[in-house]
Scaffold this motif. Structure first.
Motif, PDB file in Angstrom:
ATOM      1  N   ALA A  14      35.472  43.901  33.382  1.00 47.17           N
ATOM      2  CA  ALA A  14      36.463  43.624  32.349  1.00 47.17           C
ATOM      3  C   ALA A  14      37.848  43.718  32.964  1.00 47.17           C
ATOM      4  O   ALA A  14      38.109  44.580  33.805  1.00 47.17           O
ATOM      5  N   GLY A  15      38.718  42.817  32.581  1.00 51.81           N
ATOM      6  CA  GLY A  15      40.080  42.825  33.102  1.00 51.81           C
ATOM      7  C   GLY A  15      40.283  41.935  34.319  1.00 51.81           C
ATOM      8  O   GLY A  15      41.394  41.850  34.835  1.00 51.81           O
ATOM      9  N   THR A  16      39.232  41.245  34.757  1.00 52.91           N
ATOM     10  CA  THR A  16      39.360  40.320  35.879  1.00 52.91           C
ATOM     11  C   THR A  16      40.180  39.114  35.424  1.00 52.91           C
ATOM     12  O   THR A  16      39.997  38.604  34.327  1.00 52.91           O
ATOM     13  N   LEU A  17      41.085  38.667  36.289  1.00 56.79           N
ATOM     14  CA  LEU A  17      41.924  37.504  35.999  1.00 56.79           C
ATOM     15  C   LEU A  17      41.417  36.323  36.817  1.00 56.79           C
ATOM     16  O   LEU A  17      41.240  36.431  38.031  1.00 56.79           O
ATOM     17  N   PHE A  18      41.184  35.203  36.149  1.00 60.86           N
ATOM     18  CA  PHE A  18      40.703  33.991  36.804  1.00 60.86           C
ATOM     19  C   PHE A  18      41.879  33.023  36.937  1.00 60.86           C
ATOM     20  O   PHE A  18      42.519  32.666  35.944  1.00 60.86           O
ATOM     21  N   VAL A  19      42.154  32.622  38.167  1.00 60.15           N
ATOM     22  CA  VAL A  19      43.347  31.837  38.497  1.00 60.15           C
ATOM     23  C   VAL A  19      42.930  30.575  39.235  1.00 60.15           C
ATOM     24  O   VAL A  19      41.981  30.588  40.024  1.00 60.15           O
ATOM     25  N   ILE A  20      43.664  29.504  38.997  1.00 56.94           N
ATOM     26  CA  ILE A  20      43.442  28.247  39.716  1.00 56.94           C
ATOM     27  C   ILE A  20      44.714  27.946  40.494  1.00 56.94           C
ATOM     28  O   ILE A  20      45.801  27.831  39.910  1.00 56.94           O
ATOM     29  N   LYS A  21      44.570  27.840  41.810  1.00 58.07           N
ATOM     30  CA  LYS A  21      45.711  27.535  42.672  1.00 58.07           C
ATOM     31  C   LYS A  21      45.669  26.064  43.033  1.00 58.07           C
ATOM     32  O   LYS A  21      44.627  25.549  43.446  1.00 58.07           O
ATOM     33  N   GLU A  22      46.799  25.398  42.860  1.00 52.90           N
ATOM     34  CA  GLU A  22      46.962  24.002  43.261  1.00 52.90           C
ATOM     35  C   GLU A  22      45.830  23.111  42.759  1.00 52.90           C
ATOM     36  O   GLU A  22      45.360  22.241  43.489  1.00 52.90           O
ATOM     37  N   PHE A  23      45.354  23.331  41.589  1.00 53.49           N
ATOM     38  CA  PHE A  23      44.389  22.479  40.885  1.00 53.49           C
ATOM     39  C   PHE A  23      42.947  22.556  41.389  1.00 53.49           C
ATOM     40  O   PHE A  23      42.057  22.065  40.726  1.00 53.49           O
ATOM     41  N   ASN A  24      42.701  23.141  42.574  1.00 54.15           N
ATOM     42  CA  ASN A  24      41.318  23.102  43.069  1.00 54.15           C
ATOM     43  C   ASN A  24      40.865  24.349  43.824  1.00 54.15           C
ATOM     44  O   ASN A  24      39.828  24.310  44.469  1.00 54.15           O
ATOM     45  N   VAL A  25      41.611  25.431  43.763  1.00 51.11           N
ATOM     46  CA  VAL A  25      41.206  26.647  44.463  1.00 51.11           C
ATOM     47  C   VAL A  25      40.958  27.743  43.428  1.00 51.11           C
ATOM     48  O   VAL A  25      41.896  28.215  42.783  1.00 51.11           O
ATOM     49  N   PRO A  26      39.692  28.152  43.265  1.00 51.05           N
ATOM     50  CA  PRO A  26      39.370  29.195  42.286  1.00 51.05           C
ATOM     51  C   PRO A  26      39.607  30.597  42.872  1.00 51.05           C
ATOM     52  O   PRO A  26      38.952  31.004  43.822  1.00 51.05           O
ATOM     53  N   LEU A  27      40.571  31.282  42.304  1.00 57.73           N
ATOM     54  CA  LEU A  27      40.907  32.636  42.746  1.00 57.73           C
ATOM     55  C   LEU A  27      40.554  33.638  41.656  1.00 57.73           C
ATOM     56  O   LEU A  27      40.506  33.296  40.476  1.00 57.73           O
ATOM     57  N   TRP A  38      37.221  31.955  45.853  1.00 63.53           N
ATOM     58  CA  TRP A  38      35.822  31.560  45.676  1.00 63.53           C
ATOM     59  C   TRP A  38      35.549  30.125  46.110  1.00 63.53           C
ATOM     60  O   TRP A  38      34.505  29.564  45.808  1.00 63.53           O
ATOM     61  N   PHE A  39      36.478  29.488  46.824  1.00 64.96           N
ATOM     62  CA  PHE A  39      36.293  28.108  47.273  1.00 64.96           C
ATOM     63  C   PHE A  39      35.019  28.021  48.098  1.00 64.96           C
ATOM     64  O   PHE A  39      34.801  28.796  49.005  1.00 64.96           O
ATOM     65  N   GLY A  40      34.142  27.084  47.748  1.00 66.46           N
ATOM     66  CA  GLY A  40      32.877  26.912  48.451  1.00 66.46           C
ATOM     67  C   GLY A  40      31.738  27.744  47.901  1.00 66.46           C
ATOM     68  O   GLY A  40      30.617  27.659  48.374  1.00 66.46           O
ATOM     69  N   GLY A  41      32.016  28.579  46.894  1.00 64.23           N
ATOM     70  CA  GLY A  41      30.949  29.314  46.225  1.00 64.23           C
ATOM     71  C   GLY A  41      30.739  30.749  46.654  1.00 64.23           C
ATOM     72  O   GLY A  41      29.877  31.429  46.100  1.00 64.23           O
ATOM     73  N   TYR A  42      31.513  31.220  47.632  1.00 62.73           N
ATOM     74  CA  TYR A  42      31.368  32.601  48.088  1.00 62.73           C
ATOM     75  C   TYR A  42      32.742  33.263  48.101  1.00 62.73           C
ATOM     76  O   TYR A  42      33.714  32.648  48.550  1.00 62.73           O
ATOM     77  N   PRO A  43      32.831  34.507  47.651  1.00 60.50           N
ATOM     78  CA  PRO A  43      34.133  35.163  47.633  1.00 60.50           C
ATOM     79  C   PRO A  43      34.571  35.594  49.027  1.00 60.50           C
ATOM     80  O   PRO A  43      33.773  36.067  49.833  1.00 60.50           O
ATOM     81  N   SER A  44      35.849  35.392  49.296  1.00 57.74           N
ATOM     82  CA  SER A  44      36.443  35.916  50.525  1.00 57.74           C
ATOM     83  C   SER A  44      37.798  36.504  50.152  1.00 57.74           C
ATOM     84  O   SER A  44      38.465  36.014  49.230  1.00 57.74           O
ATOM     85  N   PRO A  45      38.209  37.571  50.822  1.00 58.46           N
ATOM     86  CA  PRO A  45      39.492  38.188  50.487  1.00 58.46           C
ATOM     87  C   PRO A  45      40.627  37.166  50.554  1.00 58.46           C
ATOM     88  O   PRO A  45      40.622  36.265  51.405  1.00 58.46           O
ATOM     89  N   TYR A  46      41.575  37.313  49.656  1.00 66.63           N
ATOM     90  CA  TYR A  46      42.705  36.381  49.587  1.00 66.63           C
ATOM     91  C   TYR A  46      43.998  37.180  49.534  1.00 66.63           C
ATOM     92  O   TYR A  46      44.104  38.168  48.809  1.00 66.63           O
ATOM     93  N   ASP A  47      44.992  36.739  50.288  1.00 67.38           N
ATOM     94  CA  ASP A  47      46.293  37.392  50.304  1.00 67.38           C
ATOM     95  C   ASP A  47      47.198  36.713  49.270  1.00 67.38           C
ATOM     96  O   ASP A  47      47.556  35.545  49.447  1.00 67.38           O
TER      97      ASP A  47
END
Length: 76
Positions: A14-27, A38-47
């Motif tokens: 609960a409290g997770t924020l779902f963000v879309i960067k530049e129309f095609n990057v799921p953060l 989550w680009f490509g279906g697997y989570p990787s750390p993002y700065d």
């Protein structure tokens, strides 16, 4: 090779924020402040220093975010 399992809303706390960067990057911003790409279906750390006011938006819904994620999956 195994098929990518798409996440469901219950896979996130609960409290997770779902963000879309530049129309095609799921953060995702977790409640503890960590970000994942989550680009490509697997989570990787993002700065998040790469986010600006004009290059991202909060997803309207988990479903919208999931559609963006699905579009990033490799073709079968």
């Amino acid at each position: 090779m195994s098929e990518t399992r798409l996440p469901g809303p219950d896979d996130f706390p609960a409290g997770t924020l779902f963000v879309i960067k530049e129309f095609n990057v799921p953060l995702v911003r977790m409640p503890d402040g960590r970000w994942f790409n989550w680009f490509g279906g697997y989570p990787s750390p993002y700065d998040p220093k790469f986010l600006r006011v004009d290059n991202n938006q909060e997803a309207d819904s988990f479903g919208q975010w999931l559609e963006v994620l699905e579009d990033t999956l490799p073709a079968k």
